[in-house]
Every structure is written in structure tokens, then in C-alpha cells.
Design a protein around this motif. Structure first.
Motif, short mmCIF file in Angstrom:
data_model
loop_
_atom_site.label_atom_id
_atom_site.label_comp_id
_atom_site.label_asym_id
_atom_site.label_seq_id
_atom_site.Cartn_x
_atom_site.Cartn_y
_atom_site.Cartn_z
N UNK A 76 3.13 12.50 -3.02
CA UNK A 76 2.40 12.20 -1.81
C UNK A 76 2.79 10.85 -1.25
N UNK A 77 1.97 10.44 -0.29
CA UNK A 77 1.99 9.07 0.23
C UNK A 77 1.02 8.24 -0.61
N UNK A 78 1.50 7.10 -1.09
CA UNK A 78 0.66 6.22 -1.91
C UNK A 78 -0.11 5.29 -0.98
N UNK A 79 -1.32 5.69 -0.63
CA UNK A 79 -2.05 5.06 0.47
C UNK A 79 -2.30 3.56 0.27
N UNK A 81 -0.36 1.40 -0.47
CA UNK A 81 0.82 0.67 0.02
C UNK A 81 0.82 0.51 1.53
N UNK A 82 -0.10 1.14 2.25
CA UNK A 82 0.01 1.24 3.70
C UNK A 82 -1.34 1.02 4.39
N UNK A 83 -1.29 0.57 5.62
CA UNK A 83 -2.48 0.60 6.47
C UNK A 83 -2.73 2.04 6.90
N UNK A 108 -3.36 7.48 -5.09
CA UNK A 108 -4.02 6.19 -5.27
C UNK A 108 -3.13 5.18 -6.01
N UNK A 109 -2.16 5.66 -6.75
CA UNK A 109 -1.27 4.77 -7.50
C UNK A 109 -0.24 4.15 -6.55
N UNK A 110 0.39 3.04 -6.94
CA UNK A 110 1.38 2.42 -6.06
C UNK A 110 2.71 3.15 -6.02
N UNK A 167 -3.74 13.61 -7.75
CA UNK A 167 -4.26 12.82 -8.86
C UNK A 167 -3.72 13.25 -10.19
N UNK A 168 -3.90 12.37 -11.17
CA UNK A 168 -3.56 12.67 -12.56
C UNK A 168 -4.70 12.24 -13.48
#
Length: 334
Positions: A76-79, A81-83, A108-110, A167-168
């Protein structure tokens, strides 16, 4: 009948470069589309020499532009890290270009080490503790803009995008349930909490404007070949990659090695036993039996498979076998 999808990391194999990896990713996406796979997802990773999908939205555009009907998205996109506004605009743009085909999985992870996370964000003010608020803000940008709304995602407002939580652990499962979003579990590399996370997600699920009932996707490594022996040989590339990654030496996807299992030290074997427990390796009948049991055990609504195989031709063949297994399972379910 459970749809099958593809998770691709745009692997950079030894002796090649990122350009070759991205061309191979598009070839695989076209192949997957012909074989009837439902989705084609790419993952955000940074500072990983063997992964070419760091600029995930750009790669999604590359893949969606080279295909015509398969859903394409981020897994996914690791949110953190981003606005959220930036992601809303990026995926709003993708939806404007490829309407009705774009998925956005949020993690949620980087997706990297903390030093690289700091380089991405310049600081760590937007950390994982803000994840629920960031998800809510992002979902708000995808709603039709309200009169007088001061900040809008353009494009993005009103976009037809499937939003998933990834998620994990139990945290993501609970949040996905509470927000009423579809949930994808990363059992292809972190399978330990799989069954508990499924229970948590279903227990905490609350219907939302996006989803009426729980919808679960599970991930698996699938390396299929014409014989069990060939598949075990192909697997050694993934085994080497995981051992290198978990021992702090990430690198390019290596070629397979005969007899790699016999060379493993006890701690390396323990690493692989942990991360690869949701992996299905072998000839068609072997993989069929494994996937049939996995889907029955999890009750998943969708399956997403990843095949980290050094040889691009062998990788295409693995997905052909997976598609045949899907069809066999669907026929048996009728």
C-alpha cells in the motif's frame, strides 16, 4: 468464489536495473489481466535496492496506462510518510485518468528504516500515532466537496476509489473494522497474527458508507512450477532475499541456488519458518491443495498472491498456474 489478485514489488533482479524491473512489472500486469486476475497492487518501500516501486503512484499510472480493465492500486501507501492531501490529489488524479479502476491500500508502517523515514518526512511529526486521524482526513478529501470547503483535493473530491486498510497486527484489523473499511492482511511476510487479526476485524466491524459487511483479503507467496523440485529451486531466490533483509543486508533479488536449504544456519532457518508459513510452493496439485486449505481456514473474501521469482518467464508461468488453480477452485465451488 474468491477472486485472485497480484501483489508486485517491482523486484530488481541481480544483473538488471530499475528500468528493467518496471518494464517487467507492466508485462506481468498485462499477463495478469489476460489471465483474469482481479487487482494488481504495488507497494511503497524506500531505500530498498531490490524494489523499484518507491514512487508508487507513478508506477500505478505506468501499469494502469498499459492495461485496460484490471484494477490497479497500492498495497500500500504508507500514510505516515505523506500529508493526506497529497495522497488524495495523487489518487484523485489516477482516478481521473483511469476512472473506476483505482485502489488505495493504506499502511501504518514507514516501509523503511527510521533514518530513511526521517529523510522522507524531514521530521517525524507525522508519526504512526496520528494514523487514524490521517485516514479520516484522507477519506474526507474523497467525499464530494461541501460548499465553502476551504481545502479541497483537486482532483480527488468525489473520486471513485476503493480505500483499504492494510496490516500485519491487531491494530490495523481493529481500526479497519471500526471505520468500516475492507482489510488486507500481510500474511505473505508477517503471518503470525493472521487468525487473531481476522477475528478482531470481524468482531469490530461496523457498517459504513463505503462497506456494509466485513471484506477480508489475505496475502500469500505462491511459487508454482511444473514440478515440486523446480518450484523449490525458484523459491531459493525469495529465501535468500528474506535472509538478507532480516539480517540487515537488503539487496537485489538473487538468482536461485541449488541446495540452498541445506546451507541455512539454524537462525536463518528460523527466520524463514516464521515469515514463509503462508507460502505455497510446488507443482499445480501441491499448490492447489495448499491454497484450498488456506482459503478454507481464513474464510477470506479475496486472495492476493506475490511471486518473487528471479526469471521473468518462470514468474509468468507461476501466475498461469495460479490462475488455473483459481479456476479449479471456482468450478468446485459451483
Amino acid at each position: 468464489m474468491v477472486p485472485f489478485s497480484v501483489l508486485d514489488l517491482a523486484p530488481i533482479a541481480q544483473g538488471t536495473d530499475a528500468g528493467a524491473a518496471l518494464r517487467s512489472t507492466l508485462e506481468l500486469a498485462r499477463h495478469a489481466e489476460k489471465l483474469g486476475f482481479h487487482r494488481f497492487w504495488l507497494a511503497e518501500h524506500h531505500n530498498m535496492p531490490g524494489i523499484a516501486s518507491a514512487a508508487t503512484a507513478v508506477v500505478i499510472a505506468h501499469v494502469a496506462g498499459g492495461t485496460s480493465k484490471i484494477r490497479v492500486g497500492a498495497g500500500g501507501i504508507m500514510l505516515p510518510n505523506h500529508a493526506p492531501l497529497v495522497i488524495a490529489e495523487q489518487f484523485g488524479t489516477l482516478d481521473a485518468l483511469f476512472p473506476g479502476r483505482i485502489d488505495l491500500g493504506l499502511g501504518r508502517a514507514p516501509g523503511t528504516d527510521m533514518r530513511t523515514a526521517r529523510a522522507l518526512r524531514r521530521n517525524l511529526a507525522g508519526d504512526v500515532d496520528n494514523f487514524p486521524d490521517d485516514v479520516a482526513e484522507l477519506l474526507g478529501y474523497f467525499r464530494p466537496a461541501a460548499p465553502g470547503q476551504a481545502v479541497q483535493a483537486v482532483p480527488g473530491a468525489g473520486a471513485d476509489i476503493e480505500v483499504w486498510l492494510l496490516g500485519s497486527s491487531l491494530y490495523g484489523a481493529q481500526l479497519a473494522g471500526m471505520l468500516g473499511l475492507p482489510y488486507a492482511f500481510a500474511s505473505h511476510f508477517a503471518p503470525a497474527a493472521l487468525m487473531r487479526a481476522i477475528d478482531v476485524y470481524r468482531h469490530h466491524f461496523r457498517p459504513s458508507e463505503r462497506l456494509e459487511r466485513p471484506h477480508l483479503m489475505v496475502a500469500a507467496n505462491v511459487i508454482a512450477a511444473d514440478t515440486d523440485a523446480e518450484a523449490r529451486l525458484l523459491l531459493s531466490s525469495l529465501q535468500q532475499m528474506f535472509v538478507s533483509l532480516r539480517t540487515g543486508r537488503p539487496g537485489l533479488l538473487p538468482p536461485p541456488i541449488e541446495g540452498y536449504d541445506a546451507r541455512l544456519a539454524p537462525h536463518e532457518r528460523a527466520i524463514l519458518d516464521e515469515v514463509l508459513s503462508c507460502s505455497f510452493i510446488g507443482a499445480p496439485d501441491t499448490v492447489h491443495a495448499g491454497l484450498q486449505g488456506f482459503l478454507a481456514r481464513t474464510g477470506a473474501d479475496e486472495l492476493i498472491i506475490t511471486s518473487q521469482i528471479f526469471d521473468p518467464v518462470a514468474r509468468l508461468r507461476s501466475y498461469e498456474i495460479a490462475a488455473d488453480i483459481r479456476d479449479r477452485l471456482h468450478h468446485a465451488a459451483r
